[in-house]
Motif scaffolding. Structure first.
Motif, PDB file in Angstrom:
ATOM      1  N   ASN A 152      -8.745  -3.006  -7.871  1.00  0.00           N
ATOM      2  CA  ASN A 152      -9.863  -3.542  -7.089  1.00  0.00           C
ATOM      3  C   ASN A 152     -10.561  -4.715  -7.758  1.00  0.00           C
ATOM      4  OD1 ASN A 152      -9.399  -1.476  -5.265  1.00  0.00           O
ATOM      5  ND2 ASN A 152     -11.064  -0.185  -5.995  1.00  0.00           N
ATOM      6  N   GLN A 188     -12.299  -0.514  -2.911  1.00  0.00           N
ATOM      7  CA  GLN A 188     -11.262  -1.332  -2.286  1.00  0.00           C
ATOM      8  C   GLN A 188     -11.778  -2.111  -1.085  1.00  0.00           C
ATOM      9  OE1 GLN A 188      -8.336   0.625   0.296  1.00  0.00           O
ATOM     10  NE2 GLN A 188      -6.717  -0.246  -0.991  1.00  0.00           N
ATOM     11  N   ASN A 240      -8.840 -10.582  -0.494  1.00  0.00           N
ATOM     12  CA  ASN A 240     -10.266 -10.298  -0.596  1.00  0.00           C
ATOM     13  C   ASN A 240     -10.951 -10.474   0.756  1.00  0.00           C
ATOM     14  OD1 ASN A 240     -12.650  -9.617  -2.073  1.00  0.00           O
ATOM     15  ND2 ASN A 240     -13.216 -11.792  -2.090  1.00  0.00           N
ATOM     16  N   LEU A 252     -11.369  -8.000  -6.049  1.00  0.00           N
ATOM     17  CA  LEU A 252     -12.167  -7.938  -4.824  1.00  0.00           C
ATOM     18  C   LEU A 252     -13.646  -8.095  -5.128  1.00  0.00           C
ATOM     19  CD1 LEU A 252     -10.324  -4.862  -3.297  1.00  0.00           C
ATOM     20  CD2 LEU A 252     -10.075  -7.234  -2.548  1.00  0.00           C
ATOM     21  N   ASN A 265     -16.001   0.385  -8.716  1.00  0.00           N
ATOM     22  CA  ASN A 265     -15.790  -0.594  -7.647  1.00  0.00           C
ATOM     23  C   ASN A 265     -15.074   0.077  -6.480  1.00  0.00           C
ATOM     24  OD1 ASN A 265     -13.077  -0.434  -8.434  1.00  0.00           O
ATOM     25  ND2 ASN A 265     -13.063  -2.423  -9.450  1.00  0.00           N
TER      26      ASN A 265
END
Length: 842
Positions: A177, A791, A749, A180, A789
C-alpha cells in the motif's frame, strides 16, 4: 435352557444395537484440524478428525458409516484403531468401523488421522458436511455437529517444510500500500470505467429534476430506466416525455453519425444534459456515465461538472461468468449481480448452469435434469438425487446443494438482463463435468425401462458397458459423456433447442452458446464398446483421442444449424497427442477457421501455459481472456488462512484485474501462484501475440467458481470490488502506462482512490448495499512507532490498544502510534461497516 435363551437374547440385543441403535441424532460431534502441511517431507497434509460421543450411550462398534466432503484426495486404509477411510466419488469420502474398533463410550473421543494430497492453508480448504448413516436405515443420513479448529502455527500454515512465505503479514500489506495516498476528490477521474475521451470545462451545471427527461421514441425504455435512477437520487418522481425539444433536465437523442453498437456522447452543459447515440445500448451506457456524475442522494437539485464525453468500449465482449452449478445461487442474487454489472458496463453474463454437482435450469420434456440433477442428498443409487458435494449434507433442503431456475425464472433473468443490455450466455458443460446430466439421464432411462418404454435410452449419455478407468481433476470416476452414442447428440439438440426457445420467448435470441470442453481426463472412452465400435467402423477415426474432434464437430453442427456460434473452454480448441513419448495438448488446427470462440483460463504464472491464450488466438480462434491469475474471483484475495477461496492459480486481489495488460500479459505479471515475485525467465521462449492473433482477442471475462461460495454474502465478497478492475480493463482505452510501466503507480493510485472514495459508497447504497470486501489494514513498526495504511484511500482505519475488537466508535488512525503491547486495526467504510481485524504485538 434358560442360560442359552439369556445368551441368545443378549446376542440379539447386541446385534440390534449395532444394526439399529437408539442413538441420539445429535449425539456425536466432530472437530477437525491441520496437524502439519508438508508431512513427511512430501506434498501432503496430516490432519485429524476428533470424534466425540456427547450422548449417554455408547457408539456401537459396528453398524454405521460417516460420510464427509473434502476437496483433497485422502489416502485409504486404517486411520485409527478399527476405523477405515475410503474414497466414494468426487469429493465424498467415508469413515467406517472394521474389526478392532471397540465402540466409543459416552464422553469419550477418538482421534482419526488422515493424510491428504497437496496442502491446506485456508479455512475454506477444510472438510465439510459430515453425517452418519446407520446400516439399519441405509437411505437416511443424520448430520453431525462439526467445527474446524483454525490453523495458527507455521507447520499448519506453510505449504511444505521448505516454504519460506507462510502467510501475508500486516507488514506485507503495508508495503503493497505504500505507493497509495489520499487524493483530493476534485482530482479523481469522473467516470469509471474510464471513457475514451472526457473534456472538462471547469464550470458547473445545476441539474433540476423537475424539468424531466425527454427522449426519442426508440429510447423509451432507457428513459424509464433513467427516470427510476434519478427518482432514487432525488427522492421524488422524475417525469419523461417523447421529443427532444423544449426545456429538459436530460435529453436522449438519436445520432446516426455515432458508429459502434455501444458508443455514445454525453454533454453536460448550461442548457442541460444530452446523451447522443445511434443505439439503445449506447444511450444506456451514456446513462451509466451520467450516473457516475450524479451524487448518491440530493435534495432539490444537483450540481454537476460541465463535461463532454465521447466514448466506446475497447472490447465488445466484457463478461462475468457465474457458476451456479457447484453451489446454487438464487434468481434474486443473479438479478443483483446483473444490476451491479450494468453500472460498470459489463455486458455479458456467462451462466455456468451444469456441472458434475448440479444441473440448474428446467428443460421441458426432461424433468429429471432438475428433479434429480438439481438435488443433492444422501443416496444409495442416485435415482432420486445426486450425492452430497461441497458439504451440502445428507438432506436435499440445503439451499446451496439443491436448487434450479424454473423456465419462468430463467426467462425473467433473460428479460432483466436484456433491459440492462446484458447478454446471457448459458453453458452446458460437456463432455467432461457432465455428471449431473449423466446421472439424471441414467435415472430417467432406468425409470422408463422399468415401465416398459422402448425409448428409455433416447437421451442416455453413458455407455452402460463402458469399463474405462479415469479420474477427473475433481476426483470423479464417471463424469464424461460418451461421444459414440447417438442419444448423446439427441440430448444436446434437445437442450439447445429448449434453451433457444426460452431466449426467444424472452425477446433475447440465443446467437451464441457455451458448450463446455473443460478438463476431460485421460483414459476416457478407452474401454467403451460403443466407442471401440465407432473407431472400428470409421476410416477417419484412428485413435480414441480422435473422438474429441469428432464430438465437437457434431456439437458445432448442432448449434450452427440453430444459428448459434459455438463457444467453449480452451481445451475445446486443443487435442491430445504425444511428444517424446509424453502426452501433451496442442492447438487443434481443425476448428481455428470456424468462428469458434474460446475462454482461455490457463495462465497460471509459473505453470508453463502462460502463453496459451496467445497460441490459440494466433491459431485463428476467437479468444476471451479469462485467465485464472487475474480474473478468477474465487481465488483468495491474499495468502491468509482467514481469507476464503482457492489459490491454485494464485491470489487475486483488486490490483490483479487492474494491472493486466491484455495484449502483452507478460509485461506486468508480478507474482507466481504462491504469491512470490515472478522471475522474468518464466516468459523466455513463450509465444507472443501476432497482429493477426490480436485481431482474435474479442474480450475479457472474470469468473466466480462456486465450490467455496455458498451464500449471497460470500459471492459478493469474492466479486466486489474486483469486478471494477476487470470492468476498467475491458472498457477503457489501452492506458499509456502499458507502454513502459512508468506511470502505473500513479494510475493505480487514482483507481484505488476512485474505488475507495466514490465506488464503495455507491456499492453500499445500491440495492440496499452489497457485501464487498473491505481490505485489511497494512501495519508496520518503524523507529519505535506503529504505522498503518489502507489499500483504498477514503476508507477509515480504526484501532484499539486494549486488545478489544475495534468498532465504528474506536479512534481513527491519524498517524504513528506508540509501539507498545497489543494493537488491533480494522478498516471501516464510510457507512460504518468494518472489515477483518489484524492484530500486532510489540
Amino acid at each position: 435352557m434358560r442360560n442359552r435363551l439369556t445368551i441368545l437374547c443378549l446376542l440379539l440385543s447386541c446385534c440390534a444395537l449395532a444394526q439399529s441403535p437408539a442413538f441420539p441424532a445429535r449425539g456425536l460431534q466432530m472437530r477437525w484440524e491441520v496437524v502439519e502441511n508438508g508431512y513427511q517431507g512430501k506434498a501432503q497434509t496430516l490432519s485429524t478428525f476428533t470424534l466425540v460421543n456427547r450422548s449417554k450411550q455408547a457408539l456401537p462398534a459396528k453398524g454405521w458409516t460417516i460420510y464427509y466432503n473434502f476437496i483433497r484426495m485422502v489416502s485409504p486404509g486404517e486411520v485409527a484403531p478399527g476405523i477405515e477411510a475410503a474414497h466414494i466419488n468426487g469429493d465424498l469420502f467415508r469413515l467406517k468401523p472394521v474389526a478392532g474398533f471397540g465402540g466409543l463410550k459416552p464422553g469419550d473421543s477418538l482421534k482419526i488421522n488422515i493424510v491428504s494430497v497437496a496442502w491446506v492453508t485456508h479455512f475454506t480448504d477444510a472438510p465439510a458436511g459430515p453425517y452418519i448413516v446407520w446400516d439399519s436405515e441405509p437411505s437416511k443420513g443424520h448430520a453431525i455437529e462439526f467445527a474446524v479448529t483454525p490453523s495458527t502455527t507455521e507447520k499448519q500454515l506453510r505449504r511444505t517444510a521448505k516454504d519460506t512465505k507462510v502467510q501475508t503479514t500486516p507488514e506485507d500489506v503495508y508495503r503493497r500500500n505504500e505507493a497509495l495516498s489520499l487524493l483530493p476528490a476534485g482530482q479523481l477521474p469522473r467516470i469509471l470505467p474510464t471513457p475514451a475521451v472526457i473534456r472538462e470545462g471547469g464550470a458547473t451545471v445545476v441539474l433540476d429534476p423537475k424539468n424531466g427527461i425527454v427522449y426519442e421514441p426508440v429510447f423509451r425504455a432507457e428513459a424509464d430506466y433513467l427516470s427510476l435512477l434519478m427518482a432514487k437520487v432525488f427522492g421524488k418522481p422524475v417525469l419523461t416525455a417523447q421529443g427532444t425539444t423544449g426545456k429538459a433536465a436530460v435529453r436522449l437523442v438519436k445520432d446516426a453519425s455515432i458508429t459502434g453498437k455501444e458508443a455514445y456522447k454525453l454533454q453536460v452543459q448550461e442548457d442541460g444534459i444530452t446523451i447522443f447515440a445511434s443505439t439503445n445500448a449506447g444511450i444506456f451506457y451514456g446513462i451509466q456515465s451520467l450516473r457516475q456524475l450524479l451524487p448518491l442522494t440530493a435534495k432539490g437539485t444537483a450540481t454537476l461538472p460541465a463535461v463532454q464525453v465521447e466514448d466506446a468500449p475497447r472490447f465488445a465482449f466484457r463478461s462475468f461468468s457465474l457458476d451456479v452449478a457447484r453451489n446454487f445461487h438464487s434468481k434474486a442474487q443473479v438479478l443483483r449481480m446483473l444490476d451491479v454489472m450494468s453500472v460498470y458496463k459489463v455486458n455479458t453474463l456467462h451462466l455456468h448452469m451444469s456441472d458434475d454437482e448440479g444441473w440448474r435450469v428446467e428443460i421441458a420434456g426432461l424433468p429429471e435434469l432438475t428433479q434429480i440433477g438439481g438435488r443433492r442428498a444422501h443416496t444409495l443409487d442416485e435415482m432420486e438425487s445426486l450425492q452430497p458435494a461441497y458439504g451440502s449434507g445428507p438432506d436435499a433442503g440445503n439451499a446451496a446443494g439443491t436448487g434450479w431456475y424454473t423456465r419462468a425464472d430463467y426467462i425473467e433473468i433473460l428479460r432483466y438482463a436484456k433491459a440492462r443490455h446484458i447478454k446471457v450466455i448459458p453453458e452446458v458443460e460437456m463432455p467432461g463435468h457432465g455428471r449431473a446430466a449423466i446421472k439424471a439421464m441414467e435415472a430417467r432411462a432406468a425409470k422408463l425401462a422399468k415401465a416398459g418404454d422402448p425409448n428409455a435410452n433416447a437421451y442416455r449419455l453413458s455407455d452402460p458397458d463402458d469399463k474405462s478407468q479415469y479420474r477427473s481433476v475433481q476426483e470423479w470416476k464417471d463424469n464424461v459423456m460418451n461421444p459414440a452414442l447417438p442419444s448423446t447428440y439427441k440430448f444436446i439438440e434437445k437442450v439447445t433447442t429448449e434453451l433457444a426457445a426460452m431466449h426467444a420467448e424472452a425477446g433475447a435470441p440465443l446467437d451464441i452458446i457455451h458448450m463446455g470442453g473443460d478438463e476431460t481426463p485421460g483414459g476416457v472412452w478407452e474401454k467403451s464398446p460403443a466407442c471401440q465400435k465407432l473407431l472400428a467402423e470409421s476410416a477417419e477415426l484412428n485413435h480414441v483421442d480422435d473422438l474429441w474432434i469428432y464430438f465437437y464437430d457434431k456439437v458445432a453442427q448442432i448449434v450452427n444449424k440453430q444459428g448459434m456460434q459455438l463457444y467453449g473452454w480452451e481445451e475445446a480448441g486443443m487435442r491430445r497427442t504425444q511428444l517424446d513419448g509424453n502426452n501433451v495438448m496442442i492447438v487443434n488446427p481443425v476448428f481455428g477457421n470456424r468462428n469458434f470462440q474460446l475462454d482461455v483460463w490457463n495462465n497460471v504464472m509459473g505453470g508453463g501455459m502462460e502463453d496459451l491464450s496467445y497460441r490459440l488466438a494466433n491459431g485463428g480462434y476467437k479468444v476471451v481472456l479469462s485467465g485464472v491469475a487475474n480474473y478468477y474471483f474465487d481465488m483468495a484475495y491474499q495468502r491468509d488462512y482467514d481469507e476464503p477461496g482457492f489459490y491454485w492459480g494464485g491470489y487475486v486481489d483488486l490490483d490483479k484485474p487492474f494491472y493486466f495488460i491484455p495484449l502483452d500479459l507478460y509485461k506486468n505479471a508480478k507474482e507466481d501462484d504462491a504469491g512470490n515475485p515472478l522471475p522474468a525467465s518464466i516468459f523466455v521462449g513463450k509465444d507472443r501475440l501476432t497482429a493477426y492473433g490480436a485481431s482474435n482477442i474479442v474480450g475479457i471475462q472474470s469468473a466466480l467458481w462456486s465450490e467455496t461460495v455458498k451464500s449471497p454474502e460470500r459471492l459478493e465478497y469474492m466479486v466486489l470490488p474486483k469486478l471494477l478492475g476487470m470492468a476498467e480493463r475491458a472498457w477503457a482505452p489501452d492506458p499509456a502506462w502499458t507502454k513502459d510501466l512508468a506511470g502505473y503507480n500513479e494510475a493505480w493510485n487514482k483507481f484505488a482512490n476512485v474505488v475507495g472514495q466514490r465506488e464503495i459508497p455507491r456499492l453500499a447504497t445500491l440495492n440496499g448495499g452489497y457485501n464487498y470486501r473491505i481490505p485489511t489494514a497494512g501495519v508496520k513498526s518503524e523507529n519505535g512507532k506503529v504505522l498503518a495504511n489502507v489499500q483504498l484511500p477514503g476508507l477509515i482505519i480504526r484501532y484499539t490498544t486494549d486488545g478489544k475488537e475495534p468498532s465504528a466508535k474506536s479512534p481513527a488512525y491519524g498517524g504513528p502510534l506508540e509501539a507498545k503491547g497489543t494493537l488491533r486495526f480494522r478498516v471501516f467504510d464510510q457507512a460504518g461497516r468494518g472489515g477483518r481485524t489484524v492484530t500486532v504485538q510489540y
